[in-house]
Design an enzyme around this catalytic site. Structure first.
Site, mmCIF file in Angstrom:
data_model
loop_
_atom_site.group_PDB
_atom_site.id
_atom_site.type_symbol
_atom_site.label_atom_id
_atom_site.label_comp_id
_atom_site.label_asym_id
_atom_site.label_seq_id
_atom_site.Cartn_x
_atom_site.Cartn_y
_atom_site.Cartn_z
ATOM 1 N N GLY A 151 0.830 -1.191 0.000
ATOM 2 C CA GLY A 151 0.000 0.000 0.000
ATOM 3 C C GLY A 151 0.867 1.243 0.000
ATOM 4 O O GLY A 151 1.956 1.263 -0.594
ATOM 5 N N ILE A 153 2.754 2.671 2.322
ATOM 6 C CA ILE A 153 4.087 2.511 2.896
ATOM 7 C C ILE A 153 4.937 1.588 2.034
ATOM 8 O O ILE A 153 6.097 1.892 1.734
ATOM 9 C CB ILE A 153 3.993 1.978 4.339
ATOM 10 N N THR A 232 7.365 -3.387 10.445
ATOM 11 C CA THR A 232 6.966 -2.050 10.888
ATOM 12 C C THR A 232 5.448 -1.915 10.820
ATOM 13 O O THR A 232 4.923 -0.800 10.838
ATOM 14 C CB THR A 232 7.628 -0.960 10.031
ATOM 15 N N GLU A 263 2.651 -4.856 23.829
ATOM 16 C CA GLU A 263 3.377 -3.587 23.933
ATOM 17 C C GLU A 263 2.943 -2.836 25.187
ATOM 18 O O GLU A 263 1.751 -2.746 25.459
ATOM 19 C CB GLU A 263 3.124 -2.730 22.686
ATOM 20 N N HIS A 282 7.941 0.804 18.438
ATOM 21 C CA HIS A 282 6.754 1.181 17.659
ATOM 22 C C HIS A 282 6.730 2.691 17.384
ATOM 23 O O HIS A 282 5.784 3.406 17.724
ATOM 24 C CB HIS A 282 5.475 0.755 18.376
#
Length: 323
Positions: A151, A153, A232, A263, A282
């Protein structure tokens, strides 16, 4: 009208938000779930981190928009929001440049062992000829980098990798037109072929029920023993125990990770002790020079709702659930 900035990082952008907001909007901060009672009577929610689930949504009395800070929306129950008639928006494409840069940065750091070398120099070691770094350091030049998901990114990652003379391939359920592939300098590959041929596998797909645990033991077994994986996107796309096992048993050579299954990452997570893994907390879409652009999009979406214009389709993620 009241706007709630939700998340532990909300105060970082508060000055920019206050500068850009209309004078009739009051800005409040909600730093954790313990303060979610403040959301009951707000008109807009901007979610930086944390979760807005069905139970929270059921207690929203005036909310006209839930706006995610970034492109991911797995932390919002978009169906529940839609049933209450609350649109959920993202900031499509705004953080793509920053996230794509970090993806390439993780590739370089993993390939050249930058964190380890940095620590060695800081500790007084200047052994440039250590065999481990000669034998296991590589260039991006000439390597095959496989993008899973292409997409906003992924496309920017592909452009940047072309500058390194890497060979870029991709898999996406929605293959782009051949003309666009040629413009980007990338080639389509079926999923298994990409795994078998790539020196680096980089993840750029959203988290959903169908992508949860997509990268697992079976996937790692199809990769080259010399390959590394970069994430990522969202941590839960990778089955983390399977990744740890693959790294311990040298099924793959390494990883560069910006997101994790839990996280903040738990202090006893074995990934923290692995020299073959590069970790960041992140922060793919977090840079100082990105904040202004993000604020502009957030406020633009709020204004569109206030003016009755509706959201742009690229940002409106729960249109199909709206009551």
């Amino acid at each position: 009208m009241r706007l709630a900035m939700v998340g532990s990082y909300a105060s970082n952008v508060k000055p920019i938000m206050l500068e850009k907001l209309a004078k009739d909007i009051e800005l409040i901060e909600v730093r954790s779930a313990d303060e979610y009672s403040k959301l009951a009577d707000v008109d807009f929610i901007v979610l930086r981190d944390g979760t807005i689930d069905a139970a929270v949504i059921a207690r929203l009395n005036k909310c006209k928009l839930i706006q995610r800070w970034g492109a991911g929306y797995d932390t919002v129950d978009i169906a529940a929001a839609g049933k209450r008639g609350i649109p959920v928006a993202i900031t499509s494409g705004v953080n793509s440049a920053a996230a794509s840069e970090l993806a390439v940065c993780l590739m370089l750091c993993a390939y050249r062992h930058v964190p380890i070398l940095n620590n060695l120099v800081r500790n007084g070691c200047w052994n440039r000829e250590r065999q481990i770094f000669i034998e296991k350091s590589f260039m991006l030049k000439g390597k095959t980098v496989g993008l899973i998901g292409c997409g906003n990114i992924g496309k920017l990652v592909a452009k940047k990798l072309n500058a390194f003379d890497a060979h870029v391939v991709y898999y996406d359920p929605f293959r782009m037109e051949e003309r666009q592939e040629k413009e980007l300098g990338i080639a389509y590959m079926p999923f298994d072929s990409l795994l078998e041929n790539s020196d680096i596998v980089s993840l750029h797909l959203p988290f959903s029920g169908s992508t949860k645990g997509l990268i697992n033991r079976e996937v790692f077994s199809k990769m080259k023993p010399s390959a590394i994986i970069i994430n990522t996107a969202r941590g839960a796309i990778i089955n983390e125990p399977d990744l740890i096992e693959a790294l311990k048993n040298k099924v793959i050579a390494g990883a560069g990770l910006d997101s994790f299954a839990s996280e903040p990452i738990e202090t006893d997570n074995p990934l923290l002790k692995m020299d073959t893994v590069v970790l960041t907390p992140h922060v793919g879409g977090n840079t100082q020079d990105l904040s202004g652009d993000m604020v502009e999009r957030v406020i633009s979406n709020m204004n569109r709702i206030r003016e009755g214009k509706g959201l742009e389709p690229c940002d409106f993620v729960n249109a199909g659930f709206m009551a």
